[in-house]
Design a protein around this motif. Sequence first.
Motif, PDB file in Angstrom:
ATOM      1  N   THR A  33      -9.314 -11.893  -5.923  1.00 50.98           N
ATOM      2  CA  THR A  33      -9.554 -10.475  -6.674  1.00 50.98           C
ATOM      3  C   THR A  33     -10.089  -9.388  -5.435  1.00 50.98           C
ATOM      4  O   THR A  33      -9.466  -8.455  -5.948  1.00 50.98           O
ATOM      5  CB  THR A  33      -9.379 -10.647  -8.187  1.00 50.98           C
ATOM      6  N   MET A  34     -11.110 -10.233  -5.658  1.00 52.15           N
ATOM      7  CA  MET A  34     -12.682  -9.202  -5.075  1.00 52.15           C
ATOM      8  C   MET A  34     -11.943  -8.184  -3.544  1.00 52.15           C
ATOM      9  O   MET A  34     -11.929  -7.157  -3.064  1.00 52.15           O
ATOM     10  CB  MET A  34     -13.774  -9.521  -5.032  1.00 52.15           C
ATOM     11  N   LYS A  35     -11.283  -9.606  -2.731  1.00 50.64           N
ATOM     12  CA  LYS A  35     -10.790  -9.158  -1.340  1.00 50.64           C
ATOM     13  C   LYS A  35      -9.880  -8.013  -2.134  1.00 50.64           C
ATOM     14  O   LYS A  35      -9.383  -6.955  -0.880  1.00 50.64           O
ATOM     15  CB  LYS A  35     -10.611 -10.089  -0.965  1.00 50.64           C
ATOM     16  N   MET A  36      -8.969  -7.951  -2.775  1.00 48.90           N
ATOM     17  CA  MET A  36      -7.746  -6.692  -3.034  1.00 48.90           C
ATOM     18  C   MET A  36      -7.996  -5.549  -3.425  1.00 48.90           C
ATOM     19  O   MET A  36      -7.485  -4.449  -3.037  1.00 48.90           O
ATOM     20  CB  MET A  36      -6.928  -7.156  -4.230  1.00 48.90           C
ATOM     21  N   GLU A  80      -0.260  -2.262  -0.436  1.00 45.48           N
ATOM     22  CA  GLU A  80       1.188  -2.777  -0.732  1.00 45.48           C
ATOM     23  C   GLU A  80       0.806  -4.315  -0.526  1.00 45.48           C
ATOM     24  O   GLU A  80       2.052  -4.690  -1.721  1.00 45.48           O
ATOM     25  CB  GLU A  80       1.703  -1.975   0.042  1.00 45.48           C
ATOM     26  N   ALA A  81       0.719  -4.663   0.531  1.00 42.71           N
ATOM     27  CA  ALA A  81       0.858  -5.426   0.448  1.00 42.71           C
ATOM     28  C   ALA A  81       0.148  -6.584  -0.141  1.00 42.71           C
ATOM     29  O   ALA A  81       1.051  -7.590  -0.312  1.00 42.71           O
ATOM     30  CB  ALA A  81      -0.247  -5.928   2.707  1.00 42.71           C
ATOM     31  N   ASP A  82      -1.293  -6.559  -0.435  1.00 43.92           N
ATOM     32  CA  ASP A  82      -1.190  -7.342  -2.238  1.00 43.92           C
ATOM     33  C   ASP A  82      -0.844  -7.308  -2.966  1.00 43.92           C
ATOM     34  O   ASP A  82      -0.673  -7.617  -3.830  1.00 43.92           O
ATOM     35  CB  ASP A  82      -3.106  -7.123  -2.435  1.00 43.92           C
ATOM     36  N   ARG A  83       0.590  -6.138  -3.033  1.00 40.36           N
ATOM     37  CA  ARG A  83       1.744  -5.604  -4.524  1.00 40.36           C
ATOM     38  C   ARG A  83       0.877  -5.532  -5.556  1.00 40.36           C
ATOM     39  O   ARG A  83       1.240  -5.526  -6.755  1.00 40.36           O
ATOM     40  CB  ARG A  83       2.509  -7.663  -4.249  1.00 40.36           C
ATOM     41  N   LEU A  84      -0.095  -4.755  -5.031  1.00 39.91           N
ATOM     42  CA  LEU A  84      -0.308  -4.088  -6.171  1.00 39.91           C
ATOM     43  C   LEU A  84      -0.045  -2.499  -6.683  1.00 39.91           C
ATOM     44  O   LEU A  84       0.087  -1.946  -7.186  1.00 39.91           O
ATOM     45  CB  LEU A  84      -2.459  -3.353  -5.978  1.00 39.91           C
ATOM     46  N   ILE A  85       0.749  -1.725  -5.362  1.00 39.25           N
ATOM     47  CA  ILE A  85       1.083  -0.707  -5.627  1.00 39.25           C
ATOM     48  C   ILE A  85       2.783  -1.178  -5.039  1.00 39.25           C
ATOM     49  O   ILE A  85       3.010  -1.678  -4.051  1.00 39.25           O
ATOM     50  CB  ILE A  85       0.812   0.679  -4.920  1.00 39.25           C
ATOM     51  N   GLU A  86       3.956  -0.132  -4.900  1.00 43.53           N
ATOM     52  CA  GLU A  86       5.108   0.050  -4.670  1.00 43.53           C
ATOM     53  C   GLU A  86       5.155   1.091  -3.515  1.00 43.53           C
ATOM     54  O   GLU A  86       4.945   2.223  -4.095  1.00 43.53           O
ATOM     55  CB  GLU A  86       5.650  -0.381  -5.986  1.00 43.53           C
ATOM     56  N   ARG A  87       6.175   0.965  -2.817  1.00 45.13           N
ATOM     57  CA  ARG A  87       5.858   1.700  -2.195  1.00 45.13           C
ATOM     58  C   ARG A  87       7.641   2.218  -1.824  1.00 45.13           C
ATOM     59  O   ARG A  87       8.401   1.702  -1.628  1.00 45.13           O
ATOM     60  CB  ARG A  87       5.449   1.905  -0.393  1.00 45.13           C
ATOM     61  N   THR A  88       8.139   3.617  -2.491  1.00 44.77           N
ATOM     62  CA  THR A  88       9.612   3.962  -2.449  1.00 44.77           C
ATOM     63  C   THR A  88       9.870   4.710  -1.240  1.00 44.77           C
ATOM     64  O   THR A  88       9.528   6.184  -1.746  1.00 44.77           O
ATOM     65  CB  THR A  88       9.888   4.828  -3.911  1.00 44.77           C
ATOM     66  N   ASP A  89      10.421   4.754  -0.105  1.00 46.90           N
ATOM     67  CA  ASP A  89      11.093   5.415   0.963  1.00 46.90           C
ATOM     68  C   ASP A  89      12.072   6.212   0.482  1.00 46.90           C
ATOM     69  O   ASP A  89      13.631   5.452   0.341  1.00 46.90           O
ATOM     70  CB  ASP A  89      10.956   4.480   2.099  1.00 46.90           C
ATOM     71  N   ARG A 100       3.698   4.169  -6.465  1.00 47.22           N
ATOM     72  CA  ARG A 100       3.281   3.918  -8.204  1.00 47.22           C
ATOM     73  C   ARG A 100       2.929   2.098  -8.414  1.00 47.22           C
ATOM     74  O   ARG A 100       2.558   1.000  -7.211  1.00 47.22           O
ATOM     75  CB  ARG A 100       4.878   3.429  -8.305  1.00 47.22           C
ATOM     76  N   LEU A 101       2.025   2.210  -8.824  1.00 46.01           N
ATOM     77  CA  LEU A 101       1.660   1.268  -9.414  1.00 46.01           C
ATOM     78  C   LEU A 101       2.403  -0.137  -9.371  1.00 46.01           C
ATOM     79  O   LEU A 101       3.677   0.093 -10.318  1.00 46.01           O
ATOM     80  CB  LEU A 101       0.885   0.706 -10.519  1.00 46.01           C
ATOM     81  N   SER A 102       2.350  -1.050  -8.495  1.00 41.67           N
ATOM     82  CA  SER A 102       3.495  -1.881  -9.512  1.00 41.67           C
ATOM     83  C   SER A 102       2.846  -3.496 -10.639  1.00 41.67           C
ATOM     84  O   SER A 102       2.024  -2.753 -11.604  1.00 41.67           O
ATOM     85  CB  SER A 102       3.415  -3.516  -8.262  1.00 41.67           C
ATOM     86  N   GLU A 103       3.584  -3.868 -11.048  1.00 38.52           N
ATOM     87  CA  GLU A 103       3.029  -4.771 -12.307  1.00 38.52           C
ATOM     88  C   GLU A 103       1.898  -5.307 -11.903  1.00 38.52           C
ATOM     89  O   GLU A 103       1.012  -5.169 -13.286  1.00 38.52           O
ATOM     90  CB  GLU A 103       4.277  -5.623 -12.860  1.00 38.52           C
ATOM     91  N   LEU A 104       2.142  -5.901 -11.062  1.00 45.24           N
ATOM     92  CA  LEU A 104       0.305  -6.648 -11.261  1.00 45.24           C
ATOM     93  C   LEU A 104      -0.493  -5.803 -11.014  1.00 45.24           C
ATOM     94  O   LEU A 104      -1.929  -5.752 -11.723  1.00 45.24           O
ATOM     95  CB  LEU A 104       0.621  -7.216  -8.961  1.00 45.24           C
ATOM     96  N   GLY A 105      -0.435  -4.743 -10.450  1.00 47.35           N
ATOM     97  CA  GLY A 105      -1.816  -3.872 -10.180  1.00 47.35           C
ATOM     98  C   GLY A 105      -1.953  -2.888 -11.783  1.00 47.35           C
ATOM     99  O   GLY A 105      -2.891  -2.766 -11.855  1.00 47.35           O
ATOM    100  N   ARG A 106      -1.024  -3.203 -12.467  1.00 46.10           N
ATOM    101  CA  ARG A 106      -0.657  -2.005 -13.786  1.00 46.10           C
ATOM    102  C   ARG A 106      -1.557  -3.486 -14.401  1.00 46.10           C
ATOM    103  O   ARG A 106      -3.048  -3.712 -15.412  1.00 46.10           O
ATOM    104  CB  ARG A 106       0.565  -1.431 -14.722  1.00 46.10           C
TER     105      ARG A 106
END
Length: 125
Positions: A33-36, A80-89, A100-106
Amino acid sequence: MGNTIRHLKVPIARESRAVCLGPDGAVAHVSRTMKMIQGRWKLPILFRLYADPAMRSSQLRQDLPAVSQKMLTQHLRQLEADRLIERTDFGEKPLRVEYRLSELGRNLLPVLVALRDFSTLQIAE
């Protein structure tokens, strides 16, 4: 091994060293988690995204004026690679992308707020 081993003093529900050590132990999970969230701009990016549901990189760049575009892009890709945020193109020209924050990020918010509270207490003392 004796009393000099500090991890044995960590209060845990079960009396098992595996809870603190090993590939599935607490140390491994905390380190992952600290690395993320490690990186100068990752926490400011995450806190900024907690405040607004979705932001474009240009908005983030305005709110974090000291970050370079290169570092902002690099940290956004890592988050994004750590799935903490989501990218919408949106697939539009000119390019339109929102973060935006992903569920994991929230789910990380209470941990970050606890860290902030800990720091506030340390300053007050």
